[in-house]
Design a protein around this motif. Sequence first.
Motif, PDB file in Angstrom:
ATOM      1  N   THR A 149      -4.194  78.810-123.046  1.00 38.28           N
ATOM      2  CA  THR A 149      -4.534  79.357-124.363  1.00 38.28           C
ATOM      3  C   THR A 149      -5.946  78.900-124.703  1.00 38.28           C
ATOM      4  O   THR A 149      -6.271  77.717-124.537  1.00 38.28           O
ATOM      5  N   LYS A 219       1.909  74.468-119.776  1.00 34.26           N
ATOM      6  CA  LYS A 219       1.000  75.136-120.711  1.00 34.26           C
ATOM      7  C   LYS A 219      -0.162  74.213-121.036  1.00 34.26           C
ATOM      8  O   LYS A 219      -0.003  72.987-121.062  1.00 34.26           O
ATOM      9  N   THR A 221      -3.971  74.165-123.598  1.00 32.47           N
ATOM     10  CA  THR A 221      -4.966  74.805-124.475  1.00 32.47           C
ATOM     11  C   THR A 221      -6.329  74.258-124.083  1.00 32.47           C
ATOM     12  O   THR A 221      -6.501  73.039-123.956  1.00 32.47           O
TER      13      THR A 221
END
Length: 231
Positions: A149, A219, A221
Amino acid sequence: MRRAAVAIVAAAATTVLATACGPGDAETGAATAATAAPTSAAGASAGSSAPAPGSTSSPAAKGSPAAPSTGPSKGASTGASAGAAPACAAGDLKADAHQAKERPDGTGIGAAIIGFANTSGHACTLKGFPTVAGAGNGGPGHNMPLTVTHTGSEAAVKLAPGGKAWVKLTFVQVQGEADGYCVSGATPVAFPSLVLGLPEAGSHQVGLDEGLFAECDNKVTTTAVLAVSPS
């Protein structure tokens, strides 16, 4: 005889009159010429020092400065300063990593700062967001791509030789003690190194200066390449 005498007298008178008028006329003509001569000389002098009507005088004749030499116009770039530096090649960069000071609460790594130093002898440019993968079994050939992200905006960062740029990675934090746990219920994963791919600048494998990249949910960022190191 009387008529002849009268004719002689008349002829003599005409001769005297002609003689009397001759010198006077000559003097008058000489005076006129003398008066006219200076005027003509002045006119000639004036004509030599001033251009004739409609003519153009030469600046060089007046002592005007020479025209300046031509060169790059103001604000133009020349040589190596012209244009942007080329994109950094993979071989131009050396990566390092350390744990970030500002990171999510938990027991995992939480967040990491990845630095990219320009080890080449020329300026180059980095720009954009990286791809991130865990290096499975310690090698880039067994990568596990993480879902990325983006945060913030991107801008080109020009690196002089020896200059450095940074990227901040923030992970889904591992909680608890020992091996920890993931809030989502997934099993935490720890990578000894990550592989980051930079736009136009190749892939770079990097390990932490201490510990492992422990994260949850695969995941991350990430910021774009930054000119100032984040916290």
